[in-house]
Design an enzyme around this catalytic site. Structure first.
Site, mmCIF file in Angstrom:
data_model
loop_
_atom_site.group_PDB
_atom_site.id
_atom_site.type_symbol
_atom_site.label_atom_id
_atom_site.label_comp_id
_atom_site.label_asym_id
_atom_site.label_seq_id
_atom_site.Cartn_x
_atom_site.Cartn_y
_atom_site.Cartn_z
ATOM 1 N N GLU A 62 0.806 -1.217 0.000
ATOM 2 C CA GLU A 62 0.000 0.000 0.000
ATOM 3 C C GLU A 62 0.843 1.273 0.000
ATOM 4 O O GLU A 62 0.489 2.276 -0.617
ATOM 5 C CB GLU A 62 -0.954 0.008 1.205
ATOM 6 C CG GLU A 62 -2.183 -0.882 1.033
ATOM 7 C CD GLU A 62 -1.893 -2.363 1.215
ATOM 8 O OE1 GLU A 62 -0.777 -2.713 1.633
ATOM 9 O OE2 GLU A 62 -2.793 -3.189 0.934
ATOM 10 N N HIS A 131 -12.107 -4.404 8.921
ATOM 11 C CA HIS A 131 -12.645 -4.275 7.563
ATOM 12 C C HIS A 131 -13.938 -3.469 7.527
ATOM 13 O O HIS A 131 -14.748 -3.633 6.618
ATOM 14 C CB HIS A 131 -12.909 -5.659 6.946
ATOM 15 C CG HIS A 131 -11.677 -6.351 6.453
ATOM 16 N ND1 HIS A 131 -10.742 -6.895 7.294
ATOM 17 C CD2 HIS A 131 -11.216 -6.583 5.194
ATOM 18 C CE1 HIS A 131 -9.771 -7.447 6.582
ATOM 19 N NE2 HIS A 131 -10.032 -7.272 5.307
#
Ligand code: TPP
Ligand code: MG
Lengths: 328, 340
Positions: A62, A131
């Site tokens: 990322e 999440h």
């Protein structure tokens, strides 16, 4: 304008297709965005249409995904860097808040960073604590960043186009529980400028400022309140940075009551900022304290019964709005 | 060559690297290095005397790395730098006036007084910014390399970073992605043996950081970072490879910083042996180049003296320019947060 019903994710996808067709400087990178079309199918068909030079699968990295976008943007391209789940933003944060956000300022204006970061936030799917988060307040706190939170198919398309055309780093936070929500979407390319709120429905008795998916719950609540003789105005800021505070204050002066709803935790959330600004600008108009309805100060829980208790919904919005109205 | 666990790694510059050296090249490298050293020495004194604000990470000792690499790059080639970034900027062609003005926090500085020492930028010369976050510039460099590849403009990028920075995740993520995509980028590790006050042996198990290249399937090269010609030679090989579309190279230049981590005297914490410092100074990069230049009859002591004299004049001019430049106006404090 030829308009038809599209889902939120299809509308977003159409915006991506149209802006990439329009501007050859736009490219997309991220994990499984090319071959698979993104884990939420936000990017379906882009690889086939635009080829593997412009649509690329990355390693799981990322920081490098965002950093590559920062460097490419500083060199004049318009990268779209996908972060899949908003929760993963932590591992890329340095590139977002120290690099992308600050380059223009600390370099004395010498460079612009027209970078778009796409990601999906929000709870309600038993995806649990890593999440499901809504971290927009984190990002909105950083000078130099913009944060868009589309709450309808129309906005999902218009805001992704607006974000890519914007010359600043913008994080577009899709809500993953809204992917299948349908709504009217014009066929042609259009863009929504960042920093302009949407008055979802007008009313006189109470203003409900709702963020992201809470706009849907607030709209349901407004309907229910209407049946109970209470006229609610629902405002969707669309972007939390920049924040269209003028539209909110104008509404507050009209209704004299403000309720703010978001699914991020209440403490230090965007609601605190809106509340503070409303009382600074409209104190003499208020008939009740500006009130927040948001998540409790806990990570997002897994069990549906807990998660339902965690995320605000229409029923609780109705109750909170009624309290405000009945108080005075 | 002996058997090695790092088959991708080579040592030293290619044979005969100094064969075709010209007078022009000797003077060019010398000028770049002298300009760095003299800039740093005067900036260091100005901060220590309290005349200039901020803190400085001085590049003195490492000049051969910036000079050698930059001598094979053009203005269109992009670099990212570090907290120790003055040398990279100067070697890339940045001017003294806006550099000093930036250190003084003036409107005429490279960043209009917004950035200071750790954020010097010069977009016209492909200097994409110093960076106060260790490892922060490495992902940005692969982005510049991506833009070059995307446009097919034939330019390359180079990222400079220290030995300490190769322990941070940004390094790993960036080198791997650049390798996977054959990005035209040079990763230049300036191994000065220390990350702040921590010696290399206490922050990694490797002696040769270039061995890390092996993990990414790209070439790694160890080079003497006190020899500008050697650095130039390996950088040239890496640039050519990048331009052929074959991807990145990791170059480890063994070098040394003469001053403290920060400032000339820094925090006065004894963490290295004075004998070690002196031993490295014995191999000083500027002197080494002067010896090569004169021994080969390519340049004279007078040539080198002239470069020093010119640099001195330029520094005096730039300091005067900076001191007499206007301060920024606090009323403009919100300018350039966003592009409007
Ligand atoms: C992410 C981050 N961690 C820590 C620091 C503090 N810091 C500044 S320089 C430095 C050492 C860097 O060592 P190295 O990469 O070898 O570069 P050198 O200073 O030797 O040039 C550290 C730890 C920082 N600026 N950024
Ligand atoms: Mg070091």
């Amino acid at each position: 304008m030829n308009t038809r019903e599209l889902t939120y994710v299809k509308a977003f996808n159409e915006g991506m297709h149209q802006i990439m067709a329009e501007d050859p400087d736009v490219f997309l990178i991220g994990e499984d965005v090319a071959g698979y079309g993104g884990v939420f199918h936000m990017f379906d068909g882009l690889l086939t249409t635009f080829g593997d030079k412009r649509v690329k699968d990355t390693p799981i990295a990322e920081q490098a995904i965002i950093g590559l976008g920062v460097g490419a943007a500083a060199r004049g391209l318009r990268p779209v860097c996908d972060l899949m789940f908003m929760d993963f933003i932590g591992v890329a944060m340095d590139q977002i808040f120290n690099q992308a956000a600050k380059m223009k300022y600390m370099f004395g204006g010498a460079v612009s960073v027209p970078l778009t970061i796409t990601t999906a936030g929000g709870a309600g799917m038993s995806a649990a604590a890593q999440h499901s988060q809504s971290l927009e307040a984190w990002l909105a706190h950083i000078p130099g960043l913009k944060v868009a939170m589309p709450a309808s198919p129309y906005d999902a398309k218009g805001l992704i186009v607006g974000a890519i055309r914007d010359d600043n780093p913008v994080i577009v936070v899709l809500n993953k529980k809204m992917l299948g929500v349908k709504g009217p979407v014009p066929e042609e390319l259009y863009s929504i400028p960042l920093g302009v709120a949407n008055i979802v429905c007008e009313g006189d008795d109470v203003t409900i400022v709702a963020i992201g998916r809470m706009v849907i719950e607030a709209t349901k609540a407004a309907q229910a309140l209407g049946e109970q003789g209470i006229s609610a105005e629902v405002i969707d800021p669309r972007t939390v940075q920049p924040l269209d505070i003028d539209t909110i204050v104008t509404s507050a002066k009209k209704t004299n009551r403000v309720l703010i709803v978001h699914e991020a935790v209440q403490f230090g959330g965007i609601g605190a900022e809106i509340s503070s600004q409303v009382q600074e600008s409209a104190f003499d108009y208020l008939d009740a304290p500006v009130t927040r309805l948001a998540a409790p100060f806990a990570p997002v829980p897994y069990a549906p019964i807990l998660e339902n208790a965690y995320v605000p919904d229409a029923a609780r919005i109705v109750a909170a709005a009624r309290q405000l109205v009945e108080r005075s | 060559m002996t058997e090695t666990l790092a088959p991708n790694v080579t040592y030293g510059p290619p044979e005969g690297y100094a064969a075709g050296v010209t007078r022009e090249l000797v003077l060019d490298l010398h000028r770049r290095m002298v300009r760095i050293r003299m800039f740093e020495e005067s900036a260091g004194k100005l901060v220590e005397s309290g005349d200039m604000p901020g803190f400085l990470h001085l590049y003195v000792g490492q000049e051969a790395v910036a000079a050698g690499v930059m001598s094979v790059l053009d203005d269109v080639d992009q670099i990212t730098s570090t907290h120790r970034g003055h040398g990279h900027a100067i070697a890339k062609g940045a001017e003294f006036r806006p550099m000093f003005a930036e250190l003084y926090g003036k409107t005429t500085g490279y960043c209009k007084g917004r950035g200071g020492s750790m954020h010097i930028v010069d977009m016209n010369r492909g200097m994409l910014g110093a960076n106060a976050i260790v490892g922060g510039g490495i992902p940005i460099a692969i982005g510049a390399a991506f833009a070059a590849q995307y446009r097919g403009d034939g330019s390359v990028a180079a990222s400079f970073f220290g030995d300490g920075a190769t322990n941070i995740g940004a390094f790993h993520e960036s080198v791997n992605m650049a390798a996977v995509w054959d990005l035209p980028v040079l990763f230049i590790c300036e191994n000065n043996g220390y990350a702040e006050f921590t010696a290399q042996g206490n922050h990694m198990r490797l002696d040769d950081i270039a061995e890390r290249a092996n993990s990414y399937g790209i070439p790694g090269v160890v080079v003497d970072g006190m020899d500008a010609l050697a650095v130039r030679a390996v950088a040239k090989v890496a640039v050519d490879r990048a331009k052929r579309g074959e991807g990145p190279t990791l170059i480890e230049a063994k070098t040394y910083r003469y001053f403290d981590h920060q400032g000339i005297k820094g925090m006065r914490i004894p963490y290295r042996d004075p004998a070690e410092v002196e031993a490295w100074k014995e191999r000083d990069a500027i002197r080494l180049l002067e010896v090569i230049g004169t021994e080969r009859g390519l340049a004279t002591p007078e040539d080198f003296a002239a470069i020093l004299a010119q640099t001195e004049t330029d520094i005096a001019d730039a300091i005067e320019f900076a001191r007499s430049s206007p301060d920024p106006d606090p009323a403009d404090i919100l300018d350039d947060v966003y592009t409007v």
